[in-house]
Structures are given as C-alpha cells and as structure tokens.
Design a protein around this motif. Structure first.
Motif, short mmCIF file in Angstrom:
data_model
loop_
_atom_site.label_atom_id
_atom_site.label_comp_id
_atom_site.label_asym_id
_atom_site.label_seq_id
_atom_site.Cartn_x
_atom_site.Cartn_y
_atom_site.Cartn_z
N ALA A 22 0.85 -1.19 0.00
CA ALA A 22 0.00 0.00 0.00
C ALA A 22 0.89 1.24 0.00
O ALA A 22 2.10 1.17 0.23
N ALA A 23 0.28 2.38 -0.26
CA ALA A 23 1.03 3.64 -0.29
C ALA A 23 0.11 4.79 0.07
O ALA A 23 -1.10 4.72 -0.11
N GLY A 24 0.70 5.84 0.59
CA GLY A 24 -0.06 7.02 0.96
C GLY A 24 0.86 8.19 1.25
O GLY A 24 2.02 8.19 0.85
N ALA A 25 0.33 9.17 1.95
CA ALA A 25 1.10 10.38 2.23
C ALA A 25 0.67 10.99 3.55
O ALA A 25 -0.43 10.72 4.05
N ILE A 26 1.55 11.80 4.08
CA ILE A 26 1.22 12.62 5.25
C ILE A 26 1.12 14.06 4.76
O ILE A 26 2.13 14.71 4.49
N PRO A 27 -0.09 14.58 4.58
CA PRO A 27 -0.25 15.98 4.18
C PRO A 27 0.24 16.90 5.31
O PRO A 27 -0.01 16.63 6.49
N LEU A 79 4.03 14.62 -4.61
CA LEU A 79 4.84 13.95 -3.59
C LEU A 79 6.06 14.77 -3.22
O LEU A 79 6.74 15.32 -4.09
N GLY A 80 6.34 14.82 -1.94
CA GLY A 80 7.55 15.46 -1.44
C GLY A 80 8.58 14.40 -1.08
O GLY A 80 8.76 13.43 -1.79
N ILE A 81 9.23 14.58 0.05
CA ILE A 81 10.27 13.63 0.43
C ILE A 81 9.66 12.29 0.80
O ILE A 81 8.56 12.21 1.35
N PRO A 82 10.35 11.19 0.50
CA PRO A 82 9.87 9.89 0.94
C PRO A 82 10.07 9.74 2.44
O PRO A 82 11.05 10.24 3.00
N LEU A 83 9.16 9.07 3.08
CA LEU A 83 9.20 8.83 4.52
C LEU A 83 9.42 7.34 4.76
O LEU A 83 9.21 6.52 3.87
N HIS A 98 4.09 2.39 2.06
CA HIS A 98 5.09 3.39 1.71
C HIS A 98 4.46 4.78 1.80
O HIS A 98 3.35 5.00 1.30
N TYR A 99 5.18 5.70 2.43
CA TYR A 99 4.65 7.05 2.64
C TYR A 99 5.56 8.12 2.04
O TYR A 99 6.79 7.95 1.98
N TRP A 100 4.95 9.21 1.65
CA TRP A 100 5.66 10.43 1.27
C TRP A 100 5.06 11.61 2.04
O TRP A 100 3.90 11.57 2.46
N ALA A 101 5.85 12.66 2.18
CA ALA A 101 5.31 13.93 2.66
C ALA A 101 4.58 14.60 1.50
O ALA A 101 4.95 14.41 0.34
N MET A 102 3.54 15.36 1.80
CA MET A 102 2.76 16.02 0.75
C MET A 102 2.32 17.39 1.26
O MET A 102 1.48 17.50 2.15
N ARG A 103 2.92 18.42 0.71
CA ARG A 103 2.60 19.77 1.17
C ARG A 103 1.24 20.23 0.65
O ARG A 103 0.89 19.99 -0.51
#
Length: 280
Positions: A22-27, A79-83, A98-103
């Motif tokens: 799975a994948a996602g982001a932290i806004p 997508l921003g930096i990978p986390l 898998h996560y990325w930062a997301m502004r």
C-alpha cells in the motif's frame, strides 16, 4: 476483523513475503509559523490514520500514493520527500505501506464520505496521540525531524534513462531519429503516469534545459501520439519531476534552483520496475 486491522501477533519473521503493498502520504502545512499534519478518520475502521490504500495492478507505488490521497480527501497535490515505510501484520499476512510527505498550499479538502468521513489538522505531537496504529508514528517523526532540519520543503529532480529503442542494426536513417521499440513505448507511457505525482510541482519551477527527444521517454511517447515538442536538436525546454523508478544512469536534468532536493535513490526504492534497462 477488517482486512486493514493489525492482528494481535506482530512478531517479525525474517524473509517473510509481503502479502499487501500500500502507499499514501502525510499531508502537511505551515500555519502561523508552525508545522501541522492532516489526520483522517475512517468510519469503516473507526480509526485515525494517514491517507493510504492498496496498490492496483500495473500501478507503481508513487502512483498509488497520489491516487489514494486524491480519492480519499480530494487533494490534488504532489509527492515530497519519501518517509520511512511501515510494516505490520493483517489477516492476509505482512503489509507494507510506503509514505511520502505532501505539502498542502491552501487546497480545499473534500473527504469522499465513504473511506474518510472527517479530517483534522493538528500539531505533530497531538497527531501522534491520535494515531490508532502505533506504526504510523515512525513516518510522522521522520517528517517532523526533516522540518526541523529545513529539509521538508524540497524541489524535485528528474533522473530518466532512455527507454528501449529499435536496434541500430535495423535502422538506416539518422541516429537522432531512431524511434522507440514497442517495449520502449510501453516504458514511456509508464513513466508519464509515474511523473504525474510530481509534475505539478515541477511546472512551478524553471524549465530544464532542452532534452533530445530520443533521450527522453516522455518526449518519445508524445511523438508517437503526434504531439512532438521538437526535433532531435530543437526540442522545447521541459520541466519534469523526479523519476528514478526502474533504471539508473540516464540523463540528469535540474528542475529548480531553490531549496533542498529529493533523494533520487529513495524514490527508486518505492517504484515497481517499468521495464528492463536497455541500451540503444
């Protein structure tokens, strides 16, 4: 028990195959000088989490992250930096997210009402207390430390290696006009999809130097659709975003001159192979 609910036994087993990807982001945003992150509430699980979801067939991990955020909260962002990825056991087996930062720059959020029924902006320390899955704290801590170091707000870098072209032995015209093979065209289309996760951010920055159409799989794909941006020596300047997904060693282009850059190798770790790396 719901399919995304961690099971009681979370014992690690070396060499255990991954059952769910799975994948996602932290806004995140900066409000009144302070860092805030966005939590989502999922009514199906009655938990607080980050926007995420399982990968679709034929989809790369970055594509999945962007799509899930868009579907769950209506956020069109890049997508921003990978986390750090997290892993835990569910009924199906080992799950990796898998996560990325997301502004978020003032975009309106629209929870879909089914997967997500509410969202909440809060400081990282408060978010850590709300998170239902303890594993979700690790990428949050990484994001907060990156902000403290001034490495959270980044600009994208593209690393693209040419896709597979027709063999030289079967091409009698100018080398710069040698087209992609069928495999190369499929690779080019896959790269185009992958770049959607970062291309919006890149468009805000200055254009890169001109890239020869035969070196750029995206240009090649466009040419195959009758949308060529220029000849072999006269291609128009392009702005792309970071993609090091399945191959390394190709042309490197700078997308912006401001801020820290994403680490290309980290994105490579999060992608599925688009195709083998072939020389021309």
């Amino acid at each position: 028990m719901n399919s995304d609910t961690p099971v009681a036994d979370q014992t690690d087993h070396p060499g255990e195959p991954v059952a769910v990807v799975a994948a996602g982001a932290i806004p995140w945003r900066i409000k009144k000088g302070a860092l805030e992150v966005l939590l989502i509430h999922r009514p199906r699980y009655d938990d607080w989490s980050w926007p995420k979801g399982k990968i679709d067939d034929g989809e790369t991990v970055p594509e999945c992250a962007v799509r899930e955020v868009r579907e769950e909260i209506g956020l069109e962002a890049t997508l921003g930096i990978p986390l750090p990825p997290i892993h835990y056991h569910v009924n199906a087996g080992l799950k990796v997210v898998h996560y990325w930062a997301m502004r978020v720059n003032g975009e309106q959020l629209r929870p879909d009402g089914k997967e997500v029924d509410s969202v909440m902006w809060c400081a990282p320390d408060r978010a850590a207390k709300y998170l239902s899955n303890p594993s979700d704290v690790a990428p949050l801590e990484y994001l907060e430390k990156a902000h403290t170091r001034g490495e959270l707000d980044t600009w994208p870098l593209v690393l693209i290696r040419h896709a597979k072209a027709k063999p030289r032995s079967s091409w009698t015209k100018a080398e710069g006009d040698r087209p992609l093979a069928a495999t190369g065209k499929r690779q080019a289309v896959a790269v185009q999809r992958l770049l959607q996760g970062v291309e919006t951010a890149a468009r805000r920055d200055q254009p890169m130097g001109a890239m020869r159409g035969n070196d750029c799989p995206v240009c090649q794909s466009e040419q195959s659709q009758g949308e060529a941006r220029g000849g072999a020596d006269g291609a128009q300047p392009r702005t792309l975003a970071q993609e090091d997904g399945c191959r390394r060693g190709g042309p490197v282009r700078q997308a912006s001159a401001r801020g820290p850059v994403h680490a290309p190798s980290r994105l490579a770790d999060r992608t599925q192979a688009i195709g083998p790396a072939h020389g021309r």
